[in-house]
Design an enzyme around this catalytic site. Structure first.
Site, PDB file in Angstrom:
ATOM      1  N   ARG A  37     -73.783  41.590  47.986  1.00 64.89           N
ATOM      2  CA  ARG A  37     -74.712  41.365  46.879  1.00 64.89           C
ATOM      3  C   ARG A  37     -76.026  42.105  47.070  1.00 64.89           C
ATOM      4  O   ARG A  37     -76.579  42.661  46.110  1.00 64.89           O
ATOM      5  CB  ARG A  37     -74.957  39.862  46.696  1.00 64.89           C
ATOM      6  CG  ARG A  37     -75.915  39.491  45.573  1.00 64.89           C
ATOM      7  CD  ARG A  37     -75.690  40.262  44.281  1.00 64.89           C
ATOM      8  NE  ARG A  37     -74.313  40.246  43.836  1.00 64.89           N
ATOM      9  CZ  ARG A  37     -73.808  41.099  42.949  1.00 64.89           C
ATOM     10  NH1 ARG A  37     -74.581  42.059  42.447  1.00 64.89           N
ATOM     11  NH2 ARG A  37     -72.559  41.023  42.583  1.00 64.89           N
ATOM     12  N   LYS A  39     -96.226  49.614  36.311  1.00 62.75           N
ATOM     13  CA  LYS A  39     -95.609  48.369  35.845  1.00 62.75           C
ATOM     14  C   LYS A  39     -94.258  48.211  36.542  1.00 62.75           C
ATOM     15  O   LYS A  39     -93.193  48.382  35.953  1.00 62.75           O
ATOM     16  CB  LYS A  39     -95.471  48.375  34.332  1.00 62.75           C
ATOM     17  CG  LYS A  39     -96.826  48.398  33.624  1.00 62.75           C
ATOM     18  CD  LYS A  39     -96.678  48.505  32.118  1.00 62.75           C
ATOM     19  CE  LYS A  39     -98.046  48.552  31.454  1.00 62.75           C
ATOM     20  NZ  LYS A  39     -97.962  48.752  29.990  1.00 62.75           N
ATOM     21  N   LYS A  91    -109.848  53.133  32.434  1.00 66.56           N
ATOM     22  CA  LYS A  91    -109.220  52.479  31.297  1.00 66.56           C
ATOM     23  C   LYS A  91    -110.265  51.740  30.453  1.00 66.56           C
ATOM     24  O   LYS A  91    -111.459  51.758  30.774  1.00 66.56           O
ATOM     25  CB  LYS A  91    -108.114  51.544  31.789  1.00 66.56           C
ATOM     26  CG  LYS A  91    -106.993  52.296  32.515  1.00 66.56           C
ATOM     27  CD  LYS A  91    -105.978  51.377  33.124  1.00 66.56           C
ATOM     28  CE  LYS A  91    -105.099  50.709  32.076  1.00 66.56           C
ATOM     29  NZ  LYS A  91    -104.235  51.687  31.399  1.00 66.56           N
ATOM     30  N   GLU A 127    -108.630  57.054  29.760  1.00 62.62           N
ATOM     31  CA  GLU A 127    -107.850  56.507  28.648  1.00 62.62           C
ATOM     32  C   GLU A 127    -108.728  56.417  27.402  1.00 62.62           C
ATOM     33  O   GLU A 127    -109.837  55.892  27.454  1.00 62.62           O
ATOM     34  CB  GLU A 127    -107.326  55.112  29.011  1.00 62.62           C
ATOM     35  CG  GLU A 127    -106.583  54.403  27.890  1.00 62.62           C
ATOM     36  CD  GLU A 127    -106.235  52.971  28.258  1.00 62.62           C
ATOM     37  OE1 GLU A 127    -105.215  52.780  28.934  1.00 62.62           O
ATOM     38  OE2 GLU A 127    -107.011  52.072  27.883  1.00 62.62           O
ATOM     39  N   ASP A 149    -103.834  56.577  24.262  1.00 67.84           N
ATOM     40  CA  ASP A 149    -103.204  55.262  24.266  1.00 67.84           C
ATOM     41  C   ASP A 149    -102.943  54.726  22.864  1.00 67.84           C
ATOM     42  O   ASP A 149    -103.846  54.678  22.021  1.00 67.84           O
ATOM     43  CB  ASP A 149    -104.098  54.273  25.023  1.00 67.84           C
ATOM     44  CG  ASP A 149    -103.410  52.946  25.289  1.00 67.84           C
ATOM     45  OD1 ASP A 149    -102.242  52.965  25.720  1.00 67.84           O
ATOM     46  OD2 ASP A 149    -104.044  51.903  25.073  1.00 67.84           O
TER      47      ASP A 149
END
Length: 286
Positions: free
Chosen positions: A106, A141, A173, A203, A224
């Site tokens: 597994r 992410k 950002k 950004e 963005d």
């Protein structure tokens, strides 16, 4: 489109991931099912098979899964990471103690199905935008603890990596801008900090912000959540001034429209947080 083979990751990087996964699976008593049903000295041969067509990734993680359970297990690979296979293809043959083979099963398959799913999805998207200059990149992410192999899987699929961590580059950002006060201030502070070795990306989500960023002298902008029409305008504004990267909820269905605008890069969190695992199994053969 020809995809160059991605250099394999060193075992020293992969071993801790496999050890943690095996420790989690073995728990306090080990594989009690195999202990209860299979004689201790029984030998077996099994095959790892692709049950779907796709791009394979995770072969070394699978090899280490078996080796760390039992160093005497023989792992015979039939394919390499980055290869495209058809459904039914034998990816590897494993031989050795039957209990130990099933104990490692597994963990080996979990790595392979997940990473092969990422590599397969990446290859499909890369192929879908091949007529355009845009390159597909992943983001941060990722699943905690698995970033290095998830980003490796993206490369195996023909994509590129955005920054691997917070220390790779400066990416200013929206919250950085809001707290700093404005784009110009944030960029100026970053330029003072960065020196000549740390790249800076900013950004923006409007053309007005983009103009401010370009005037401040940035060489890479993250566009963005812009519509294809706005992206096209942004690309025109950036020609000769900065590289462009589209971002914000881009999916396999929308990647081609983004690529058609002429952006240099397309950042897709989808690759590491929303792809479907490739179906791979371990089958008894003798």
């Amino acid at each position: 489109m020809t995809i160059e083979k991605e250099p394999a990751l060193d075992d020293v990087l992969l071993k801790p991931l496999v050890e943690n996964a095996l420790t989690e699976d073995l728990g306090r008593r080990g594989d009690v099912t195999s202990q209860a049903t299979i004689p201790a000295d029984m030998q077996a041969q099994l095959q790892i098979k692709a049950r779907q067509a796709g791009v394979i990734c995770g072969m070394d993680l699978a090899r280490l899964s078996f080796a760390l359970v039992d160093a005497q297990i023989e792992f015979i690979a039939q394919v390499q990471d980055g290869e495209t296979v058809e459904a039914g293809a034998v990816l590897a043959t494993v031989k050795g103690n039957a209990r130990h083979l099933l104990t490692a099963e597994r963990t080996a398959l979990n790595f392979m199905t997940h990473l092969s799913g990422i590599a397969t999805a990446t290859r499909q998207i890369v192929d879908s935008v091949a007529q355009y200059p845009a390159q597909i990149t992943c983001t941060r992410k990722t699943i905690p603890g698995l970033r290095i192999v998830q980003k490796y899987a993206v490369r195996c699929g023909g994509g590129r990596n955005h920054r691997l961590g917070l220390d790779d580059a400066i990416l200013i950002k929206d919250n950085h801008i809001a707290i700093a006060g404005d784009i110009k201030t944030a960029i100026q502070q970053a330029q003072k900090f960065a020196g000549h070795l740390i790249p800076i990306e900013v950004e923006v989500d409007t053309l007005e912000q983009l103009e401010q960023a370009l005037d401040a002298g940035v060489s890479l902008v993250l566009l963005d959540n812009m519509s294809p029409e706005t992206l096209s305008q942004a690309v025109t504004m950036c020609k000769g001034r900065a590289k462009t990267e589209a971002s914000g909820g881009i999916t396999p269905e929308t990647a081609q429209a983004a690529a058609s605008t002429g952006v240099d890069f397309i950042a897709m969190g989808y690759l590491t947080h929303s792809t479907t695992a490739l179906d791979i199994g371990l089958d008894f053969s003798a």
